[in-house]
Design a protein around this motif. Structure first.
Motif, mmCIF file in Angstrom:
data_model
loop_
_atom_site.group_PDB
_atom_site.id
_atom_site.type_symbol
_atom_site.label_atom_id
_atom_site.label_comp_id
_atom_site.label_asym_id
_atom_site.label_seq_id
_atom_site.Cartn_x
_atom_site.Cartn_y
_atom_site.Cartn_z
ATOM 1 N N ARG A 134 0.770 -0.712 -0.298
ATOM 2 C CA ARG A 134 0.134 -0.125 0.083
ATOM 3 C C ARG A 134 0.469 0.742 0.164
ATOM 4 N NH1 ARG A 134 -3.147 -0.297 4.945
ATOM 5 N NH2 ARG A 134 -3.115 -3.095 4.588
ATOM 6 N N LYS A 135 0.469 2.864 -0.985
ATOM 7 C CA LYS A 135 0.681 3.703 -0.421
ATOM 8 C C LYS A 135 -0.111 4.501 0.038
ATOM 9 C CE LYS A 135 4.520 2.391 -4.279
ATOM 10 N NZ LYS A 135 5.026 2.450 -5.701
ATOM 11 N N GLY A 136 0.202 6.000 0.343
ATOM 12 C CA GLY A 136 -0.770 6.644 0.840
ATOM 13 C C GLY A 136 -0.329 8.636 1.766
ATOM 14 N N PHE A 137 -0.094 8.893 1.959
ATOM 15 C CA PHE A 137 -0.088 10.740 2.242
ATOM 16 C C PHE A 137 -1.366 10.385 4.049
ATOM 17 C CE2 PHE A 137 -1.105 15.056 2.008
ATOM 18 C CZ PHE A 137 0.199 15.635 2.383
ATOM 19 N N ALA A 138 -0.029 10.624 4.471
ATOM 20 C CA ALA A 138 -1.024 10.768 5.737
ATOM 21 C C ALA A 138 -1.747 9.734 6.034
ATOM 22 C CB ALA A 138 -1.293 12.080 5.896
ATOM 23 N N ASP A 139 -2.958 9.864 6.431
ATOM 24 C CA ASP A 139 -3.949 8.968 6.382
ATOM 25 C C ASP A 139 -4.853 8.504 5.498
ATOM 26 O OD1 ASP A 139 -4.831 7.047 9.087
ATOM 27 O OD2 ASP A 139 -6.728 8.596 8.948
ATOM 28 N N LEU B 232 -10.298 15.606 4.721
ATOM 29 C CA LEU B 232 -9.273 14.866 4.594
ATOM 30 C C LEU B 232 -7.750 15.126 4.771
ATOM 31 C CD1 LEU B 232 -8.775 12.417 6.696
ATOM 32 C CD2 LEU B 232 -8.758 11.119 5.140
ATOM 33 N N LEU B 233 -8.252 15.131 2.622
ATOM 34 C CA LEU B 233 -7.057 15.925 2.400
ATOM 35 C C LEU B 233 -6.227 17.060 2.786
ATOM 36 C CD1 LEU B 233 -4.833 15.239 0.618
ATOM 37 C CD2 LEU B 233 -6.011 16.309 -1.434
ATOM 38 N N ALA B 234 -7.167 18.090 3.295
ATOM 39 C CA ALA B 234 -6.347 19.142 3.805
ATOM 40 C C ALA B 234 -6.219 19.669 4.908
ATOM 41 C CB ALA B 234 -8.455 20.149 3.765
ATOM 42 N N SER B 235 -7.198 18.528 5.943
ATOM 43 C CA SER B 235 -5.873 18.572 7.613
ATOM 44 C C SER B 235 -4.931 17.673 7.652
ATOM 45 C CB SER B 235 -6.838 16.861 7.901
ATOM 46 O OG SER B 235 -6.219 17.157 9.525
ATOM 47 N N ALA B 236 -4.912 16.585 6.143
ATOM 48 C CA ALA B 236 -3.414 15.763 5.702
ATOM 49 C C ALA B 236 -1.992 16.911 5.001
ATOM 50 C CB ALA B 236 -3.640 14.594 4.719
ATOM 51 N N LEU B 237 -2.301 18.483 4.481
ATOM 52 C CA LEU B 237 -1.721 18.705 3.896
ATOM 53 C C LEU B 237 -0.991 20.157 5.055
ATOM 54 C CD1 LEU B 237 -3.746 20.165 0.613
ATOM 55 C CD2 LEU B 237 -1.756 19.003 0.866
#
Length: 448
Positions: free
Chosen positions: A142-147, A184-189
């Motif tokens: 798997r790959k991802g960004f933050a959560d 969720l993406l905004a929070s990860a950024l």
């Protein structure tokens, strides 16, 4: 025997240190930096002396100032030895992960006259941790960004752009249908940025009327309107030093858009009912499910505001366009819900996964979470089966798996298989079904 060393000898000793060393006066101005410090940060001593230590944009120092401690550093407020991991910006703008030890310097009368900091480079340690994390991801497939997880090509492009955007201060717009995970993406950024230690403030622009929205964003003073019984800071002030997330920015009223444009241009706000400008330092992240270009043409969104916020556009694909991610997402949600509910459910059967993969997902990732939540309510076994999924998903799958007589299914299967040299994975993608469903169809028509 006590060594009597002059200033030049002490400088030679300090310059042989492997750690960077910097001395600042009571006003935070740099008065000395050793050779290791120059090498680490890329500055010469001549460039640094006389400047304030703000030049390094230390994330920990920004945090201290936002909390109202000292002008430059909490070191002079608490007057104690401080040790912490932090991030400095080098001369060429590259973030450096460092271990910082700081202490005050006192004269013979015990008065604080300055401070000294030593810096140890943690880049190799951080690089090692990133390699370990990368290997773990590869081992897990798997790959991802933050959560956020995903291995589809569409999501890998999102992750690459998001990683670059996180290291920037430029405004970001996240586009995507409802339920795709824009917040969720905004929070990860924010969490991956230099502002991670500062506030992340969220505002749903579609949930408030124009008058209330303006007060929420910019605050108000006592007596500004009926019911304003005391001063109140707005979301922009609350986000000072951090990031503000304006969800559904396409729903902003035109009057509020005008005021937001001024905030972006001037870096300051005015509370409702007040004329005094308040300087702010905030990164803007916005999101919308609407087509902003179409809104501009319809006269419902300011073009100049669009160009201000649309510096880094990130498009989140709907779940139906990232079928390869459904098993990963389902596994993640099952694990999280199992931990929360203490139910011993460990995964999905092939039949259940087949239904999830074939479903059209109008509600996107949010609907997938709801489906797993539903399954946890009705499932009494260790694995979620087809019968544990919401009924409408099962009905849609039955219709898809068993088209009406005369639909020409066998011809379509043969055409897809011939086009892909009988590669089942590729043929299944052409037909818009999972590999398991294709295998069932082939068996029914004697093609396996």
């Amino acid at each position: 025997m006590v060594l009597d060393l002059d200033v030049n000898v002490w400088k030679i000793i300090v310059d042989t240190m492997q750690e960077g060393l910097m001395v600042v006066n009571r006003e935070g101005e740099i008065v000395f930096a050793n050779k290791a410090f120059e090498t680490l940060l890329g500055y010469s001593s001549a460039e640094l002396v006389g400047q304030t230590c703000e030049v390094f944009q230390c994330d920990r120092c920004f945090s201290a100032r936002s909390e109202g401690l000292d002008k430059y550093c909490a070191l002079f407020k608490n007057e104690e030895i401080r040790s912490s991991e932090c991030i400095f910006r080098s001369k060429n703008g590259i973030p450096l992960h460092l271990l910082k030890n700081a202490a005050v310097i006192r004269n013979e009368e015990g008065e604080v006259i300055g401070g000294v900091e030593t810096l140890t480079d943690l880049s190799r340690v951080m690089a090692g941790e990133e390699i370990i994390a990368s290997l773990k991801q590869q081992l897990r497939g798997r790959k991802g960004f933050a959560d956020i997880v995903g291995k589809s090509e569409a999501m890998q492009q999102v992750f690459d752009l998001a990683a670059s955007a996180a290291n920037s201060e430029a405004p970001v717009v996240v586009y995507g249908e409802s339920g795709t995970g824009k917040e969720l993406l905004a929070s990860a950024l924010h969490q991956k940025s230099m502002r991670a230690a500062e506030p992340f403030i969220k505002v749903n622009c579609a949930a408030l009327n124009e008058n209330l929205l303006e007060s929420e964003l910019f605050g108000h003073v006592k007596g500004a309107f009926t019911g304003a019984e005391q001063n109140r800071i707005g979301r922009f002030e609350a986000a000072h030093g951090g990031s503000i997330f304006l969800d559904e920015v396409g729903d902003l009223p035109m009057a509020t858009q005008t005021k937001l444009l001024r905030v972006l241009q001037e870096k300051e706000i005015e509370r409702v009912g007040d004329h005094r400008p308040i300087k702010i330092n905030v990164r803007i992240i916005t999101a919308t499910h609407k087509d902003l270009d179409a809104l501009i043409k319809a006269g419902q969104f300011r073009e100049d505001l669009f160009y201000r916020i649309n510096v880094i556009p990130i498009h989140l694909p709907p779940l139906r366009q990232r079928q390869a991610d459904i098993p990963l997402l389902a596994e993640k949600f099952i694990r999280e819900i199992a931990e929360r509910s203490e139910q011993k459910i460990s995964g999905l059967t092939d039949n259940a996964l087949d239904i999830l993969t074939n479903y059209r997902w109008p509600g996107n990732v949010r609907e997938l979470i709801n489906a797993i939540e539903y399954a946890f309510v009705v499932c009494q076994t260790e694995r979620i089966d087809a019968g544990h999924l919401p009924p409408h998903m099962r009905r849609e799958n039955d219709t898809k798996e068993n088209p009406p007589v005369g639909s020409g299914r066998e011809a379509k299967i043969r055409a897809a298989l011939d086009k892909t040299a009988w590669n089942r994975n590729r043929a299944a993608r052409i037909l818009g079904v999972s590999r398991v469903t294709l295998w069932k169809w082939m068996k029914q028509h004697g093609l396996s």
